[in-house]
Design an enzyme around this catalytic site. Structure first.
Site, PDB file in Angstrom:
ATOM      1  N   TYR A   1     -54.802 -18.992-138.029  1.00  0.00           N
ATOM      2  CA  TYR A   1     -53.595 -18.431-138.636  1.00  0.00           C
ATOM      3  C   TYR A   1     -53.871 -17.033-139.184  1.00  0.00           C
ATOM      4  O   TYR A   1     -53.064 -16.110-139.006  1.00  0.00           O
ATOM      5  CB  TYR A   1     -53.090 -19.345-139.753  1.00  0.00           C
ATOM      6  CG  TYR A   1     -51.864 -18.807-140.451  1.00  0.00           C
ATOM      7  CD1 TYR A   1     -50.635 -18.773-139.807  1.00  0.00           C
ATOM      8  CD2 TYR A   1     -51.944 -18.326-141.761  1.00  0.00           C
ATOM      9  CE1 TYR A   1     -49.511 -18.266-140.439  1.00  0.00           C
ATOM     10  CE2 TYR A   1     -50.821 -17.818-142.402  1.00  0.00           C
ATOM     11  CZ  TYR A   1     -49.611 -17.790-141.744  1.00  0.00           C
ATOM     12  OH  TYR A   1     -48.504 -17.284-142.370  1.00  0.00           O
TER      13      TYR A   1
ATOM     14  N   SER B   1     -48.916 -12.420-152.864  1.00  0.00           N
ATOM     15  CA  SER B   1     -47.893 -12.601-151.842  1.00  0.00           C
ATOM     16  C   SER B   1     -46.718 -13.420-152.358  1.00  0.00           C
ATOM     17  O   SER B   1     -46.875 -14.293-153.219  1.00  0.00           O
ATOM     18  CB  SER B   1     -48.507 -13.304-150.625  1.00  0.00           C
ATOM     19  OG  SER B   1     -47.516 -13.717-149.707  1.00  0.00           O
TER      20      SER B   1
ATOM     21  N   GLN C   1     -45.908  -8.659-154.014  1.00  0.00           N
ATOM     22  CA  GLN C   1     -45.292  -8.373-152.713  1.00  0.00           C
ATOM     23  C   GLN C   1     -44.040  -9.218-152.539  1.00  0.00           C
ATOM     24  O   GLN C   1     -44.016 -10.403-152.879  1.00  0.00           O
ATOM     25  CB  GLN C   1     -46.280  -8.669-151.585  1.00  0.00           C
ATOM     26  CG  GLN C   1     -45.728  -8.503-150.178  1.00  0.00           C
ATOM     27  CD  GLN C   1     -45.155  -9.807-149.626  1.00  0.00           C
ATOM     28  OE1 GLN C   1     -45.536 -10.890-150.053  1.00  0.00           O
ATOM     29  NE2 GLN C   1     -44.234  -9.700-148.686  1.00  0.00           N
TER      30      GLN C   1
ATOM     31  N   TYR D   1     -40.661 -10.057-149.735  1.00  0.00           N
ATOM     32  CA  TYR D   1     -39.930  -9.905-148.474  1.00  0.00           C
ATOM     33  C   TYR D   1     -38.435  -9.737-148.759  1.00  0.00           C
ATOM     34  O   TYR D   1     -37.945 -10.129-149.818  1.00  0.00           O
ATOM     35  CB  TYR D   1     -40.096 -11.144-147.592  1.00  0.00           C
ATOM     36  CG  TYR D   1     -41.475 -11.383-147.067  1.00  0.00           C
ATOM     37  CD1 TYR D   1     -42.031 -10.555-146.096  1.00  0.00           C
ATOM     38  CD2 TYR D   1     -42.233 -12.464-147.514  1.00  0.00           C
ATOM     39  CE1 TYR D   1     -43.305 -10.786-145.600  1.00  0.00           C
ATOM     40  CE2 TYR D   1     -43.506 -12.704-147.018  1.00  0.00           C
ATOM     41  CZ  TYR D   1     -44.033 -11.865-146.066  1.00  0.00           C
ATOM     42  OH  TYR D   1     -45.289 -12.099-145.577  1.00  0.00           O
TER      43      TYR D   1
ATOM     44  N   THR E   1     -42.205  -5.590-148.356  1.00  0.00           N
ATOM     45  CA  THR E   1     -42.536  -5.714-146.935  1.00  0.00           C
ATOM     46  C   THR E   1     -41.260  -5.707-146.098  1.00  0.00           C
ATOM     47  O   THR E   1     -40.400  -6.572-146.260  1.00  0.00           O
ATOM     48  CB  THR E   1     -43.330  -7.006-146.674  1.00  0.00           C
ATOM     49  OG1 THR E   1     -44.537  -6.964-147.443  1.00  0.00           O
ATOM     50  CG2 THR E   1     -43.681  -7.138-145.202  1.00  0.00           C
TER      51      THR E   1
ATOM     52  N   ARG F   1     -46.478 -15.937-132.561  1.00  0.00           N
ATOM     53  CA  ARG F   1     -47.936 -16.016-132.612  1.00  0.00           C
ATOM     54  C   ARG F   1     -48.395 -17.235-131.817  1.00  0.00           C
ATOM     55  O   ARG F   1     -48.355 -18.363-132.288  1.00  0.00           O
ATOM     56  CB  ARG F   1     -48.395 -16.085-134.070  1.00  0.00           C
ATOM     57  CG  ARG F   1     -47.941 -14.868-134.874  1.00  0.00           C
ATOM     58  CD  ARG F   1     -48.043 -15.053-136.365  1.00  0.00           C
ATOM     59  NE  ARG F   1     -47.336 -13.966-137.052  1.00  0.00           N
ATOM     60  CZ  ARG F   1     -47.012 -13.982-138.338  1.00  0.00           C
ATOM     61  NH1 ARG F   1     -47.323 -15.040-139.087  1.00  0.00           N
ATOM     62  NH2 ARG F   1     -46.371 -12.966-138.881  1.00  0.00           N
TER      63      ARG F   1
ATOM     64  N   LYS G   1     -43.872  -1.409-147.278  1.00  0.00           N
ATOM     65  CA  LYS G   1     -44.952  -1.817-146.375  1.00  0.00           C
ATOM     66  C   LYS G   1     -44.398  -2.125-144.985  1.00  0.00           C
ATOM     67  O   LYS G   1     -43.482  -2.937-144.848  1.00  0.00           O
ATOM     68  CB  LYS G   1     -45.673  -3.044-146.929  1.00  0.00           C
ATOM     69  CG  LYS G   1     -46.868  -3.510-146.113  1.00  0.00           C
ATOM     70  CD  LYS G   1     -47.564  -4.680-146.815  1.00  0.00           C
ATOM     71  CE  LYS G   1     -48.811  -5.115-146.070  1.00  0.00           C
ATOM     72  NZ  LYS G   1     -48.497  -5.782-144.788  1.00  0.00           N
TER      73      LYS G   1
ATOM     74  N   HIS H   1     -48.575  -4.926-139.776  1.00  0.00           N
ATOM     75  CA  HIS H   1     -48.719  -6.311-140.239  1.00  0.00           C
ATOM     76  C   HIS H   1     -49.969  -6.959-139.644  1.00  0.00           C
ATOM     77  O   HIS H   1     -49.989  -8.153-139.332  1.00  0.00           O
ATOM     78  CB  HIS H   1     -47.481  -7.141-139.894  1.00  0.00           C
ATOM     79  CG  HIS H   1     -47.103  -8.132-140.954  1.00  0.00           C
ATOM     80  ND1 HIS H   1     -46.144  -7.880-141.896  1.00  0.00           N
ATOM     81  CD2 HIS H   1     -47.569  -9.377-141.228  1.00  0.00           C
ATOM     82  CE1 HIS H   1     -46.019  -8.938-142.694  1.00  0.00           C
ATOM     83  NE2 HIS H   1     -46.879  -9.858-142.301  1.00  0.00           N
TER      84      HIS H   1
END
Length: 396
Positions: free
Chosen positions: A24, A106, A127, A129, A155, A164, A251, A275
């Site tokens: 991950y 985060s 941080q 989102y 972000t 992914r 970011k 990222h």
């Protein structure tokens, strides 16, 4: 095991962690082209060696956002950090605090803001989102401010999750993922005992605090996937400013025009970042994107950079390409998974030593003396500064 570089911590982490956790953090989007280019492009940046420069009073101190960093490095926001070591965010923050650099928590940390902030002396960064649930965003901003967080890292390169492929194969997602993760944990007893059992609760602390109920890994995958907001625009910065009056860093910048917009909309800093190659495969590496962005906004806004940084030499390279400071992500997580706080502290010591060697041999006594003049310019004209591959003659 001898630890002399971040690559040693990576090898150790791969042995320690269940595959779903190692891959991950280690993997990237799609075929992982950008993930590889982040490291490869940065490794091609050639520095000018200088001699007889009297380097006896070298300093790595770096001013940033009314703070003084012991070196131009901050720990990047990394989701699920507390799954890599027992209360991992607390341990990583302690190592950063002892070193005199910022730790960034985060949005999707295991340990909530209120658990991490009181354990360190230096104000941490937070941080965030852009999510559909603006109530959560406001709640997180208010809690971060109440806890004394000094800087917001906003972000903006995740309006939708990246694809992914490794995650489906490793057990982070895909068929029978929960059962596969369980058996992987059983086969990694050190992690299972230290983190799986004694690192509980494994909630997503910041989300649980808002929802008022426990949230686990499945909630992380589902809640975030449904909450990323593709309607994100520069106007969202104005909304953020209603609840955050401290330094704000955007970011996920890879284009000079976006960097100019960040200045225009009142951001205090940007992070030149893809990222870590985890979002859109095939975009520019941060090292390739950085020089043009620095040309566009250097002096108007603080420029941070991440993606591909594995040692102190890479830090010097990024600064020579135009960054003021860098964010360190994967490298510190490998160290955290291997040896907790002590591992992160040792990695930061290694990076500091590597920076001092690079600066001594390039004649830069201070961070401000690292610039484009520190680069070998004649490696090629067709690619961005110092990023053209060397010819056979140059390689000799």
């Amino acid at each position: 095991m001898i630890i002399s570089a971040a690559s040693d911590y990576r090898a150790a982490a791969q042995r320690t962690l269940p595959p779903f956790l190692f891959h991950y953090i280690d993997g990237g989007a799609y075929a992982e082209y950008t993930l590889r280019r982040n490291v490869e492009d940065l490794s091609q940046v050639a520095l000018r060696q200088r001699v007889l420069k009297n380097m006896s009073d070298l300093s790595l101190e770096t001013p940033l956002f009314n703070e003084t960093l012991s070196m131009p490095v901050a720990l990047a926001p990394v989701g699920l950090c507390g799954m890599y070591a027992r209360r991992g965010e607390v341990q990583a923050a302690a190592a950063a605090d002892a070193k005199g650099i910022p730790f960034t928590l985060s949005t999707v940390s295991v340990c909530p803001i209120e658990e991490v902030a009181p354990t360190i002396k230096r104000p941490m960064w937070f941080q965030l989102y852009v999510l559909r649930d603006r109530g959560f965003m406001r709640n997180a901003l208010e809690r971060a401010k109440a806890a004394g967080c000094s800087t917001l890292v906003f972000t903006v390169d995740m309006p939708t999750p990246g694809a992914r492929y490794r995650d489906a194969h490793s057990g982070m997602s895909g068929p029978n993922a929960a059962m596969r993760r369980y058996w992987q944990a059983v086969m990694h007893p050190k992690w299972a005992w230290d983190v799986g059992l004694n690192g509980r609760p494994h909630d997503l602390g910041n989300i649980s605090a808002y929802l008022g109920k426990p949230t686990g890994l499945e909630d992380y995958i589902g809640w975030l996937a449904n909450n990323f907001d593709p309607s994100i625009s520069w106007k969202d910065l104005e909304w953020i400013r209603e609840f955050w009056d401290g330094p704000m860093v955007i970011k996920g910048i890879l284009d000079p025009e976006d960097a100019r917009d960040a200045v225009r909309f009142g951001a205090d800093g940007i992070v030149v970042s893809n990222h870590g190659g985890r979002q859109l495969d095939g975009v520019l590496s941060s090292a390739r994107a950085l020089p043009a962005i620095a040309d566009a906004v250097k002096g108007d806004i603080a420029i941070l950079a991440d993606s591909g940084i594995r040692n102190g030499l890479d830090v010097v390279r990024m600064i020579a390409l135009g960054a003021d400071t860098v964010l360190l992500g994967r490298a510190y997580l490998y160290a955290l998974a291997t040896a907790g706080k002590a591992g992160v502290a040792n990695l930061l010591d290694l990076i500091e030593k590597e920076m001092k060697v690079a600066m001594t041999l390039t004649g830069a006594k201070s961070i401000s003396e690292i610039s484009g003049d520190s680069l070998v310019q004649e490696l090629g004209k067709s690619l961005p500064t110092a990023l053209a591959p060397m010819s056979k003659g140059d390689a000799a």
